[in-house]
Design an enzyme around this catalytic site. Structure first.
Site, short mmCIF file in Angstrom:
data_model
loop_
_atom_site.label_atom_id
_atom_site.label_comp_id
_atom_site.label_asym_id
_atom_site.label_seq_id
_atom_site.Cartn_x
_atom_site.Cartn_y
_atom_site.Cartn_z
N GLY A 35 -0.33 -2.19 -46.56
CA GLY A 35 -0.99 -2.79 -45.40
C GLY A 35 -0.06 -3.09 -44.25
O GLY A 35 -0.50 -3.59 -43.21
N LYS A 38 2.79 1.44 -42.61
CA LYS A 38 3.65 2.61 -42.84
C LYS A 38 2.93 3.92 -42.56
O LYS A 38 3.41 4.76 -41.79
CB LYS A 38 4.14 2.66 -44.30
CG LYS A 38 4.94 1.50 -44.78
CD LYS A 38 5.34 1.67 -46.24
CE LYS A 38 4.17 1.86 -47.18
NZ LYS A 38 3.20 0.74 -47.20
N SER A 39 1.80 4.11 -43.22
CA SER A 39 1.08 5.38 -43.11
C SER A 39 0.54 5.58 -41.70
O SER A 39 0.55 6.71 -41.18
CB SER A 39 -0.06 5.44 -44.12
OG SER A 39 0.45 5.47 -45.44
N SER A 106 7.86 2.01 -52.00
CA SER A 106 9.22 2.12 -52.56
C SER A 106 9.91 0.75 -52.59
O SER A 106 10.84 0.51 -51.83
CB SER A 106 10.06 3.15 -51.80
OG SER A 106 9.95 3.04 -50.40
#
Length: 198
Positions: A35, A38-39, A106
């Site tokens: 959330g 990043k994407s 990660s």
């Protein structure tokens, strides 16, 4: 490693691909809580690169778990293997002259460090998409925080599993304060400063 395996040198190498493409290649490693954005940032940057004619490819955590890593769960061991595999895939793309955008939680520093160590110096950029867990919970785009709080998901990063912030990232994006577009511009400027793109 099997002693019968021999490395096969390709006739076309990374430098030849870079010259053909007219830009540097390497790995942009976006790390942060679920959330954090990043994407969204990686997707926006990928669009910018594509529109500028730059060879790029996006590896997204959720998408990769539908195929390559569909056999992995979310234990610490599985998370480590998830990142190891992605690191190897990212390295292959970078060797083909591509700028790779890797968007993965990660959570462990040691796993990110292993990926960095496997890639030639200067070809890996760690980007911490920094957003407080409280803000990520408010956003909760996939409803995962709610499930984690209700005990439906165990070992959820930021709730009952740790997230280790990068120690020395090349860039920190404050995604609570700045928009996706503004964060994307910051990454683009970094790529220019590092002469990956012109």
């Amino acid at each position: 490693m099997n002693k019968n395996l021999t490395w096969h040198e390709a006739s076309i190498g990374k430098e030849e691909y870079r010259r053909k493409n007219g830009h540097q290649s390497g790995v942009l490693w976006f790390t942060g809580l679920s959330g954090s954005g990043k994407s969204s940032i990686a997707n926006q940057l990928n669009k910018v690169l594509f529109e500028k004619g730059i060879q790029s490819y996006l590896l997204d955590g959720d998408n990769v778990r539908h195929g390559l890593n569909s056999d992995l769960g979310f234990s610490e061991v599985d998370r480590e293997e998830n990142i190891r595999r992605i690191g190897e895939v990212a390295k292959l793309f970078a060797d083909s002259g591509t700028i790779v955008l890797s968007a993965f939680i990660s959570p462990y520093q040691k796993d990110r460090d292993l990926v960095r160590a496997s890639i030639p110096e200067g070809d890996f950029i760690e980007i911490h998409v920094d957003c407080p867990v409280e803000e990520c919970e408010i956003r909760d785009p996939k409803g995962l925080y709610k499930k984690a709080r209700n005990g439906e998901i165990k070992g959820f990063t930021g709730i009952d599993a740790p997230y280790e912030k990068p120690l020395q990232p090349e860039l920190v994006l404050d995604s609570k304060t700045y928009s996706v577009e503004s964060c994307t511009e910051q990454v683009w400027k970094l790529l220019q400063d590092k002469k990956w793109v012109t």
